[in-house]
Design a protein around this motif. Structure first.
Motif, PDB file in Angstrom:
ATOM      1  N   VAL A  63       0.812  -1.221   0.000  1.00 48.20           N
ATOM      2  CA  VAL A  63       0.000   0.000   0.000  1.00 48.20           C
ATOM      3  C   VAL A  63       0.845   1.270   0.000  1.00 48.20           C
ATOM      4  CG1 VAL A  63      -2.004  -1.090   1.083  1.00 48.20           C
ATOM      5  CG2 VAL A  63      -0.248  -0.007   2.528  1.00 48.20           C
ATOM      6  N   SER A  64       2.142   1.136   0.277  1.00 50.59           N
ATOM      7  CA  SER A  64       3.009   2.308   0.229  1.00 50.59           C
ATOM      8  C   SER A  64       3.445   2.631  -1.206  1.00 50.59           C
ATOM      9  CB  SER A  64       4.248   2.101   1.105  1.00 50.59           C
ATOM     10  OG  SER A  64       5.140   1.149   0.543  1.00 50.59           O
ATOM     11  N   ARG A  65       3.084   1.758  -2.142  1.00 52.22           N
ATOM     12  CA  ARG A  65       3.418   1.956  -3.557  1.00 52.22           C
ATOM     13  C   ARG A  65       2.152   2.269  -4.344  1.00 52.22           C
ATOM     14  NH1 ARG A  65       7.936  -0.514  -5.776  1.00 52.22           N
ATOM     15  NH2 ARG A  65       6.649  -1.365  -7.459  1.00 52.22           N
ATOM     16  N   GLY A  66       2.097   3.476  -4.885  1.00 51.48           N
ATOM     17  CA  GLY A  66       0.910   3.898  -5.622  1.00 51.48           C
ATOM     18  C   GLY A  66       0.562   2.988  -6.770  1.00 51.48           C
ATOM     19  N   GLN A  67       1.582   2.456  -7.471  1.00 49.62           N
ATOM     20  CA  GLN A  67       1.310   1.599  -8.618  1.00 49.62           C
ATOM     21  C   GLN A  67       0.644   0.295  -8.211  1.00 49.62           C
ATOM     22  OE1 GLN A  67       4.282   2.708  -7.501  1.00 49.62           O
ATOM     23  NE2 GLN A  67       5.995   1.444  -8.239  1.00 49.62           N
ATOM     24  N   ASP A  68       0.954  -0.201  -7.009  1.00 49.14           N
ATOM     25  CA  ASP A  68       0.313  -1.427  -6.532  1.00 49.14           C
ATOM     26  C   ASP A  68      -1.164  -1.190  -6.249  1.00 49.14           C
ATOM     27  OD1 ASP A  68       2.856  -2.463  -6.614  1.00 49.14           O
ATOM     28  OD2 ASP A  68       2.777  -3.350  -4.610  1.00 49.14           O
ATOM     29  N   VAL A  69      -1.468  -0.073  -5.605  1.00 41.80           N
ATOM     30  CA  VAL A  69      -2.864   0.252  -5.302  1.00 41.80           C
ATOM     31  C   VAL A  69      -3.651   0.466  -6.586  1.00 41.80           C
ATOM     32  CG1 VAL A  69      -4.381   1.973  -4.246  1.00 41.80           C
ATOM     33  CG2 VAL A  69      -2.337   1.196  -3.033  1.00 41.80           C
ATOM     34  N   THR A  70      -3.048   1.154  -7.546  1.00 35.77           N
ATOM     35  CA  THR A  70      -3.714   1.379  -8.831  1.00 35.77           C
ATOM     36  C   THR A  70      -4.031   0.064  -9.523  1.00 35.77           C
ATOM     37  OG1 THR A  70      -2.656   3.540  -9.152  1.00 35.77           O
ATOM     38  CG2 THR A  70      -3.478   2.426 -11.118  1.00 35.77           C
ATOM     39  N   ALA A  71      -3.074  -0.859  -9.527  1.00 31.23           N
ATOM     40  CA  ALA A  71      -3.281  -2.160 -10.171  1.00 31.23           C
ATOM     41  C   ALA A  71      -4.402  -2.933  -9.489  1.00 31.23           C
ATOM     42  CB  ALA A  71      -1.985  -2.966 -10.136  1.00 31.23           C
ATOM     43  N   LEU A  72      -4.440  -2.887  -8.160  1.00 30.18           N
ATOM     44  CA  LEU A  72      -5.490  -3.566  -7.408  1.00 30.18           C
ATOM     45  C   LEU A  72      -6.864  -3.023  -7.774  1.00 30.18           C
ATOM     46  CD1 LEU A  72      -6.783  -5.176  -5.032  1.00 30.18           C
ATOM     47  CD2 LEU A  72      -6.096  -3.275  -3.545  1.00 30.18           C
ATOM     48  N   LEU A  73      -7.010  -1.725  -7.730  1.00 29.70           N
ATOM     49  CA  LEU A  73      -8.322  -1.123  -7.962  1.00 29.70           C
ATOM     50  C   LEU A  73      -8.769  -1.280  -9.410  1.00 29.70           C
ATOM     51  CD1 LEU A  73      -7.941   2.067  -5.739  1.00 29.70           C
ATOM     52  CD2 LEU A  73      -9.010  -0.123  -5.170  1.00 29.70           C
ATOM     53  N   ARG A  74      -7.833  -1.294 -10.330  1.00 31.66           N
ATOM     54  CA  ARG A  74      -8.185  -1.543 -11.729  1.00 31.66           C
ATOM     55  C   ARG A  74      -8.694  -2.967 -11.908  1.00 31.66           C
ATOM     56  NH1 ARG A  74      -3.126   1.427 -14.911  1.00 31.66           N
ATOM     57  NH2 ARG A  74      -4.008   3.544 -14.846  1.00 31.66           N
ATOM     58  N   ASP A  75      -8.070  -3.898 -11.216  1.00 37.89           N
ATOM     59  CA  ASP A  75      -8.497  -5.296 -11.302  1.00 37.89           C
ATOM     60  C   ASP A  75      -9.917  -5.445 -10.747  1.00 37.89           C
ATOM     61  OD1 ASP A  75      -7.112  -8.105 -11.836  1.00 37.89           O
ATOM     62  OD2 ASP A  75      -8.445  -8.338 -10.118  1.00 37.89           O
ATOM     63  N   VAL A  76     -10.182  -4.800  -9.599  1.00 36.11           N
ATOM     64  CA  VAL A  76     -11.520  -4.858  -9.004  1.00 36.11           C
ATOM     65  C   VAL A  76     -12.540  -4.215  -9.933  1.00 36.11           C
ATOM     66  CG1 VAL A  76     -12.951  -4.056  -7.089  1.00 36.11           C
ATOM     67  CG2 VAL A  76     -10.639  -4.903  -6.643  1.00 36.11           C
ATOM     68  N   GLU A  77     -12.179  -3.094 -10.530  1.00 37.03           N
ATOM     69  CA  GLU A  77     -13.113  -2.402 -11.430  1.00 37.03           C
ATOM     70  C   GLU A  77     -13.445  -3.253 -12.644  1.00 37.03           C
ATOM     71  OE1 GLU A  77     -13.686   1.980 -13.497  1.00 37.03           O
ATOM     72  OE2 GLU A  77     -11.655   1.257 -13.065  1.00 37.03           O
ATOM     73  N   ARG A  78     -12.432  -3.883 -13.223  1.00 36.80           N
ATOM     74  CA  ARG A  78     -12.674  -4.731 -14.390  1.00 36.80           C
ATOM     75  C   ARG A  78     -13.556  -5.925 -14.041  1.00 36.80           C
ATOM     76  NH1 ARG A  78      -7.090  -3.709 -15.639  1.00 36.80           N
ATOM     77  NH2 ARG A  78      -6.543  -5.582 -14.461  1.00 36.80           N
ATOM     78  N   ALA A  79     -13.312  -6.518 -12.896  1.00 35.82           N
ATOM     79  CA  ALA A  79     -14.027  -7.739 -12.531  1.00 35.82           C
ATOM     80  C   ALA A  79     -15.402  -7.486 -11.933  1.00 35.82           C
ATOM     81  CB  ALA A  79     -13.179  -8.558 -11.545  1.00 35.82           C
ATOM     82  N   PHE A  80     -15.562  -6.393 -11.174  1.00 40.33           N
ATOM     83  CA  PHE A  80     -16.810  -6.188 -10.433  1.00 40.33           C
ATOM     84  C   PHE A  80     -17.447  -4.812 -10.641  1.00 40.33           C
ATOM     85  CE2 PHE A  80     -14.534  -9.514  -8.222  1.00 40.33           C
ATOM     86  CZ  PHE A  80     -15.521 -10.442  -7.941  1.00 40.33           C
ATOM     87  N   GLY A  81     -16.662  -3.831 -11.016  1.00 40.10           N
ATOM     88  CA  GLY A  81     -17.210  -2.500 -11.260  1.00 40.10           C
ATOM     89  C   GLY A  81     -17.548  -1.716 -10.011  1.00 40.10           C
ATOM     90  N   ARG A  82     -17.230  -2.275  -8.860  1.00 37.90           N
ATOM     91  CA  ARG A  82     -17.569  -1.596  -7.608  1.00 37.90           C
ATOM     92  C   ARG A  82     -16.781  -2.252  -6.475  1.00 37.90           C
ATOM     93  NH1 ARG A  82     -20.654  -6.021  -7.487  1.00 37.90           N
ATOM     94  NH2 ARG A  82     -21.208  -6.807  -5.409  1.00 37.90           N
ATOM     95  N   ALA A  83     -16.770  -1.583  -5.319  1.00 37.92           N
ATOM     96  CA  ALA A  83     -16.260  -2.181  -4.081  1.00 37.92           C
ATOM     97  C   ALA A  83     -17.260  -1.823  -2.993  1.00 37.92           C
ATOM     98  CB  ALA A  83     -14.877  -1.646  -3.731  1.00 37.92           C
ATOM     99  N   ASP A  84     -17.826  -2.830  -2.361  1.00 34.28           N
ATOM    100  CA  ASP A  84     -18.819  -2.587  -1.306  1.00 34.28           C
ATOM    101  C   ASP A  84     -18.153  -2.275   0.029  1.00 34.28           C
ATOM    102  OD1 ASP A  84     -21.254  -3.276  -2.904  1.00 34.28           O
ATOM    103  OD2 ASP A  84     -20.214  -5.200  -3.028  1.00 34.28           O
ATOM    104  N   VAL A  85     -17.010  -2.897   0.265  1.00 33.73           N
ATOM    105  CA  VAL A  85     -16.291  -2.704   1.532  1.00 33.73           C
ATOM    106  C   VAL A  85     -14.797  -2.623   1.247  1.00 33.73           C
ATOM    107  CG1 VAL A  85     -15.873  -3.591   3.857  1.00 33.73           C
ATOM    108  CG2 VAL A  85     -18.029  -4.147   2.689  1.00 33.73           C
ATOM    109  N   VAL A  86     -14.144  -1.644   1.854  1.00 35.70           N
ATOM    110  CA  VAL A  86     -12.689  -1.542   1.782  1.00 35.70           C
ATOM    111  C   VAL A  86     -12.168  -1.439   3.213  1.00 35.70           C
ATOM    112  CG1 VAL A  86     -10.719  -0.141   1.087  1.00 35.70           C
ATOM    113  CG2 VAL A  86     -12.647  -0.438  -0.483  1.00 35.70           C
ATOM    114  N   VAL A  87     -11.267  -2.343   3.574  1.00 36.14           N
ATOM    115  CA  VAL A  87     -10.692  -2.341   4.919  1.00 36.14           C
ATOM    116  C   VAL A  87      -9.208  -1.992   4.831  1.00 36.14           C
ATOM    117  CG1 VAL A  87     -10.255  -3.640   7.027  1.00 36.14           C
ATOM    118  CG2 VAL A  87     -12.316  -4.110   5.682  1.00 36.14           C
TER     119      VAL A  87
END
Length: 251
Positions: free
Chosen positions: A64-88
């Protein structure tokens, strides 16, 4: 039980300890959980263990200290689900040191994970949480964020900032249907606290300050996070729930 049936949840630092317990509780309640951790192997093992129980999980190596890692994660979630109901936002670390001996490198290391990582996830996941229509952002802070303890000044500073950020985001995100709350653990039995809790003198001193006279379990933090993730807390935002056996109440 299906309190999170068909929900998509992201949990950072979920390869072990508290994060793993949160991911396990969420998956058992019907969520598809993105199990993320800086240790990709640990994340994969957790996800495989959940899948072995017939639960839904996806593993990703994320620092999470690397912006590119967070971007890759959220792009993957967006492609697969289009939303996030819960983020911890659970990922965190500590370096014990008398403050006068704290190095710049150690301070940056603690800050980049404990605070910058939370800021980055809370900011960049906004669109996915908004798309949920009823998103829940949960930050894992600490009762130490409200207390002064020797050799924990840097950790305390970052966790106190997370508590303050939680309240500010609760106000800002409410018009978009996003609730923002925090869970503040006390002393929980995990690998992170093992060295302290295994010390007889320290352990006794801490238990003497804990009205319930025991340490918490990671699953108990998972259950607290479930409250904020589920519809049980639909009218709750900007709150912090101390899960510490009464320690903060008695100090």
């Amino acid at each position: 039980m299906d309190r999170l049936k068909d929900k998509l949840a992201i949990v950072t630092g979920a390869g072990a300890g508290i994060g793993q317990a949160i991911a396990t509780v969420f998956a058992a309640e019907g969520a598809h959980v993105y199990v993320t951790d800086v240790n990709g192997e640990s994340a994969q093992q957790t996800a495989e263990a959940l899948a072995g129980q017939g639960l839904k999980a996806t593993a990703m190596a994320v620092d999470v200290s690397r912006g590119q890692d967070v971007t890759a994660l959220l792009r993957d979630v967006e492609r697969a689900f289009g939303r996030a109901d819960v983020v911890v936002n659970n990922a965190g670390l500590n370096v014990r040191s008398d403050f006068r001996h704290l190095t710049d490198a150690d301070w940056v290391k603690i800050r980049e994970v404990n605070l910058d990582g939370v800021v980055r996830m809370a900011r960049d996941a906004f669109a996915l949480l908004k798309a949920s229509g009823a998103g829940s952002l949960i930050n894992v802070s600490s009762i130490m964020g409200q207390r002064g303890l020797r050799q924990l000044a840097a950790y305390t500073a970052t966790k106190g900032a997370v508590t303050a950020l939680t309240k500010a985001l609760a106000v800002e995100y409410a018009p978009y249907g996003i609730r923002v709350n925090s869970v503040a653990p006390g002393y929980i039995e995990t690998a992170l606290t093992e060295r302290v809790l295994k010390n007889p003198l320290l352990s006794k001193a801490l238990l003497d300050k804990t009205p319930m006279r025991r340490f918490g379990t990671a699953e108990e933090i998972g259950r607290a996070a479930l409250f904020f993730a589920s519809e049980d807390s639909l009218y709750v935002t900007g709150a912090e729930l101390a899960v510490d056996g009464g320690m903060s109440a008695g100090l």
